[in-house]
Design a protein around this motif. Structure first.
Motif, PDB file in Angstrom:
ATOM      1  N   GLY A  21       0.938  -1.242  -0.166  1.00 40.56           N
ATOM      2  CA  GLY A  21      -0.069   0.057  -0.245  1.00 40.56           C
ATOM      3  C   GLY A  21       1.028   1.215  -0.050  1.00 40.56           C
ATOM      4  O   GLY A  21       1.899   1.237  -0.006  1.00 40.56           O
ATOM      5  N   PRO A  22       0.304   2.466  -0.208  1.00 45.49           N
ATOM      6  CA  PRO A  22       1.041   3.737  -0.277  1.00 45.49           C
ATOM      7  C   PRO A  22       1.578   4.033   1.063  1.00 45.49           C
ATOM      8  O   PRO A  22       1.364   3.369   2.204  1.00 45.49           O
ATOM      9  N   MET A  23       2.357   5.167   1.217  1.00 45.56           N
ATOM     10  CA  MET A  23       2.958   5.481   2.547  1.00 45.56           C
ATOM     11  C   MET A  23       1.671   6.072   3.452  1.00 45.56           C
ATOM     12  O   MET A  23       0.618   6.252   2.841  1.00 45.56           O
ATOM     13  N   VAL A  26      -0.094   2.380   7.311  1.00 49.43           N
ATOM     14  CA  VAL A  26       0.402   1.762   8.580  1.00 49.43           C
ATOM     15  C   VAL A  26       0.675   0.073   8.427  1.00 49.43           C
ATOM     16  O   VAL A  26       0.241  -0.601   9.190  1.00 49.43           O
ATOM     17  N   LYS A  27       1.378   0.061   7.200  1.00 51.29           N
ATOM     18  CA  LYS A  27       2.021  -1.310   6.934  1.00 51.29           C
ATOM     19  C   LYS A  27       2.922  -1.800   7.934  1.00 51.29           C
ATOM     20  O   LYS A  27       2.911  -2.688   8.460  1.00 51.29           O
ATOM     21  N   MET A 115       6.354  -9.155   5.143  1.00 48.24           N
ATOM     22  CA  MET A 115       7.002  -7.911   4.615  1.00 48.24           C
ATOM     23  C   MET A 115       6.069  -7.143   4.279  1.00 48.24           C
ATOM     24  O   MET A 115       4.981  -7.188   3.855  1.00 48.24           O
ATOM     25  N   SER A 116       6.705  -5.629   4.100  1.00 43.10           N
ATOM     26  CA  SER A 116       5.772  -4.768   3.743  1.00 43.10           C
ATOM     27  C   SER A 116       6.572  -4.068   2.395  1.00 43.10           C
ATOM     28  O   SER A 116       7.787  -4.117   2.407  1.00 43.10           O
ATOM     29  N   ILE A 136      -3.474  -2.625   1.213  1.00 46.35           N
ATOM     30  CA  ILE A 136      -3.925  -1.737   2.560  1.00 46.35           C
ATOM     31  C   ILE A 136      -4.179  -0.136   2.199  1.00 46.35           C
ATOM     32  O   ILE A 136      -3.179   0.266   1.355  1.00 46.35           O
ATOM     33  N   ARG A 137      -5.296   0.464   2.434  1.00 43.52           N
ATOM     34  CA  ARG A 137      -5.334   1.864   2.188  1.00 43.52           C
ATOM     35  C   ARG A 137      -4.774   2.894   2.969  1.00 43.52           C
ATOM     36  O   ARG A 137      -4.239   2.552   3.990  1.00 43.52           O
TER      37      ARG A 137
END
Length: 222
Positions: A21-23, A26-27, A115-116, A136-137
């Motif tokens: 997901g983007p920055m 909360v990954k 992992m993220s 994840i949004r």
């Protein structure tokens, strides 16, 4: 996936849990939350460094969580090769310490990986179809990591006790033959996941449908 971490001896193959997901989605915080729930406040996510560090971690830890792996996956070919080998239960061969290059050691890791990454489009197909991809949004309301993690740590004993109680419901069903036939690359893990869901509320078919939808999404990425 979290329940399956307690059942490693039943799984030859172990899919890689990928949060993408983007920055500010909360990954890292989510992965940190899982690690600290399982291993306590001193646990921390890590970065991919060198091959020997990676092998040592695999040999010594039940769960390894790497943060922001997109750079490592693109610059360290050995890392992508290892992920494709390890998820289905393969072995890693490395040169023995202090040898002149002819002697090697073989490692058979028994742990799990998570992992993220902000992007998975560069992943090889043999890594994607051995992974669980969780998009994840970006969040709209911000909070400090300490605020998010505090309830987990304050209630850690209760949460872990609950997980163990639930696992006591799962194990008897796992010892029986199950009828789940799933169109998912990591079929062994998928059957265990569906059986866990069935034991904890009869949701095995729902998890099966979700995994097959994930498989189609993986195909789209490839």
């Amino acid at each position: 996936w979290i329940y399956s971490l307690f059942l490693g001896s039943l799984q030859h193959s172990k899919p890689i849990c990928f949060l993408t997901g983007p920055m500010v989605s909360v990954k890292t915080t989510t992965l940190r939350m899982i690690g600290r729930l399982l291993y306590g406040a001193g646990w921390e996510v890590t970065l991919v460094r060198e091959f020997d560090d990676f092998v040592n971690a695999l040999a010594n830890y039940h769960l390894i969580i790497y943060d922001t792996v997109e750079s490592a996956l693109q610059s360290k070919r050995w890392f992508m090769d290892c992920l494709a080998t390890l998820a289905p239960g393969g072995r890693i061969v490395k040169r023995s310490l202090y040898s002149k290059g002819a002697e090697t050691e073989t490692f058979t890791p028994h742990g799990f990986m998570a992992m993220s990454s902000m992007d998975v489009s560069f992943l090889r197909h043999d890594v994607i179809d051995r992974s669980l991809l969780f998009p994840i949004r970006k969040i709209q309301q911000f909070a400090a990591d300490s605020e998010i993690l505090q309830p987990i740590m304050a209630n850690r004993d209760r949460i872990m006790s609950f997980l163990v109680q639930q696992l006591n419901r799962v194990v008897p069903l796992l010892l029986q033959d199950n009828t789940f036939t799933i169109k998912f690359r990591m079929a062994e893990w998928a059957r265990i996941a569906c059986t866990i869901a069935d034991a904890l509320g009869g949701r095995g078919e729902k998890v099966k449908t979700s995994l097959e939808a994930m498989a189609k999404a993986q195909t789209a990425v490839m």
